[in-house]
Design an enzyme around this catalytic site. Sequence first.
Site, short mmCIF file in Angstrom:
data_model
loop_
_atom_site.label_atom_id
_atom_site.label_comp_id
_atom_site.label_asym_id
_atom_site.label_seq_id
_atom_site.Cartn_x
_atom_site.Cartn_y
_atom_site.Cartn_z
N LEU A 19 0.90 -1.16 0.06
CA LEU A 19 -0.04 0.00 -0.09
C LEU A 19 0.92 1.06 0.17
CD1 LEU A 19 -2.74 1.15 0.06
CD2 LEU A 19 -2.68 1.21 2.69
N HIS A 646 17.78 16.35 24.52
CA HIS A 646 16.72 16.98 23.63
C HIS A 646 15.16 16.31 23.58
CE1 HIS A 646 15.19 18.87 20.12
NE2 HIS A 646 15.22 17.65 19.37
N HIS A 699 11.29 21.05 10.01
CA HIS A 699 10.34 20.27 9.49
C HIS A 699 9.64 21.18 8.12
CE1 HIS A 699 9.99 17.80 12.83
NE2 HIS A 699 9.71 18.87 13.57
#
Length: 760
Positions: A19, A646, A699
């Site tokens: 998929l 972090h 991002h």
Amino acid sequence: MTTTTHILGYPRIGEKRELKFAQEKYWRGEIEQTELKQVGATLREKNWATQAEAGLSFATAGDFAWYDHVLTTTLLLGHTPKRHANGFPDLDTLFKVGRGQSQAGCGCSGAAASDMTKWFNTNYHYIVPEFSKDDSFEVSWPQLFEEVNDAIKLGHNVKPVLLGPLSYLYLGKEIEEDFDRLTLLPRLLTAYQAILSKLANQGVEWVQIDEPILSLELEEKWGDAFKLAYQVIRSDVKVLLTTYFDSVSDTLDKIVELPVDGLHIDLSASPEQLDEVVEKLPQGWVLSAGVVNGRNVWRSDLSAQRERLQPVKDKLGDNLWVASSCSLLHSPVDLDLEPALSDEVKSWFAFAKQKVTEVALLGRALDGDHNAILVCDTYSQPIKDRKTAAHVNKPHVQARLNSISASLTERSAPYAERAAHQAEVLGLPLLPTTTIGSFPQTSEIRVQRSAFRSGQLSTDDYHQALKGHIADAVRRQEALDLDVLVHGEAERNDMVEYFAENLAGFQTTKFGWVQSYGSRCVKPAIVVADIEREKPITVEWSTYAQSLTNKQMKGMLTGPVTILCWTFPREDITRKAIADQLALALRDEVSDLQQAGINIIQIDEPAIREGLPLKKRDHKAYLQWAVDAFKIAAASAKPETQIHTHMCYSEFNEIIDSVAALDADVITIETSRSNMELLKAFEDFNYPNEIGPGVYDIHSPNIPSEEWIEELIKKAAEKIPAQRLWVNPDCGLKTRNWSETEAALANLVSAAKKLRAELV
């Protein structure tokens, strides 16, 4: 008496991620929608056949999703966000909601994707429904009904699965102020009535309605809403009310008053709830016992499960059903695809296909089938043998675990004293600049890693290639004039899998993929034995990088809780014990790094918050051992060795005490998208140690300007004294390219230097 057997759902990705590859081809415009849909149809037919051939009573339909099952529900209810709505919803609409602006070939215009967040305490992510006070609901997306029809045509006894109305509302968010999404319930129920009516017309006898929020500590208004909701949607279709991931102890008294026909409980996550549920189960109700763990890879002890359920079978008769604990989408698909595993290790595991067989076999054993009982006993033997195997439960690891004391969790000096030592040794300027650890994983790196793993590149040649990438990363950082450098992690394919491959006690797989979100799949390693570090893991790479520069080089480790949360854990020992084993292994790595001249060591813990139990009353105990595990790993550091951690969360308030208790010298966090608002939790708490709020959103491909970064640093300095501030990106830079990375970091360094000059 015949025991009904079923599963709550099956993996939708395919044995070899069919998929995923079809989705991504479609998004790139390489195939037509008809070809994508055919891949989905083939997968569904295969999944139903797997269930039927194993002998399950039902084939579950409606568990397949093109992106995410919550998003599928959103379209089913005609609740597409307005910015994505364009007439009747279709597959492109669904992808647009999940992905935002899509690539050419899908006919998707630009619009922001809906938010994505974790599905309860799993590593699956769902697309968050958005609610406003004028919302309406109408059955729109026909996927559920088409799939039910397809399964019926293939001769299956179909049980559709549907996310329940209260869980759907609860899992969403309001996008308007002064509005409570629960007020939408009456309108939403009208759509659910229509759905159940359509299913009844298709000849469906039972529908599985998932209400996983019944395993939470619900506010009273949410708990009270269930009675109204299920009275309104009562229909000719029998309802199996389905819960999972925790016990229903807080909501059971409300559940038993509902006009439904059965209850599913997760006896893998909460085995202790069985007696109370059996005692309070209304006359005539079905109890679906979720005893085969849908969230792990371990073979079930079917012999023990049969003994446990036999008294319940004797009491309830045919009203006892046997099931998976939750949907099997959280398990890899098929163990038979792993020929490289040893026979012994293979005998410990069961992936989704094997778990289907387990459910069916246990059902037959409970019916008194003598052969099935014998098979259960034989099947369970490897689990019993494993419990006493010396290579699984290692005496020397156990001895070290037993020697853990409170003193092992504490650094040899308090923070104030350590900070003075570190300032002297490290010689860093005000507002020191650094990155979080990883640099771009170029196609060249990936090709070389693949060649090495397939045997086409020798170990020596591969290591030389990696050293070339490390040297390149060091040169680039020196040219940028960053203050603290990293080696770039070219040798790591994944921050957890890398350590799993280099620590004894883990097993990795070739096709052990599970869906994370959309087309993204992950392949978690499996904890199969006591964990130990047999040799240094990162020292060679960090010391090589340090040899190339006079600047400080930061060692990079993944923390014990994150490794635990992002792997399949053992079931025979506690999560705390696994975390402690990992902590001791990492403690040795910290010690070796500092002995090799690495003065700054980062221990990443992005998953501490994710590991929180669903019930708040269980948070304290979890956070205690999670914090202790980190401290055990870090406490071998000398006072002059600076420990960083972090974390990338959107919410710190509820765990700020625990974050402070980690006692890391420096914590770096993701804050650029929140415009430094996340620092408020640290300001209010008067966080005592150093902190690096992210000033570059990694991002996004956007390059933050020097002025923008300056403003973010100034905002941070309003909340945290500049003497304790670091300047860094939000997260690692693995997914960015070098041109973006260097441009952004150049602006970051320039902004820090400018403000440093103003403050000194």
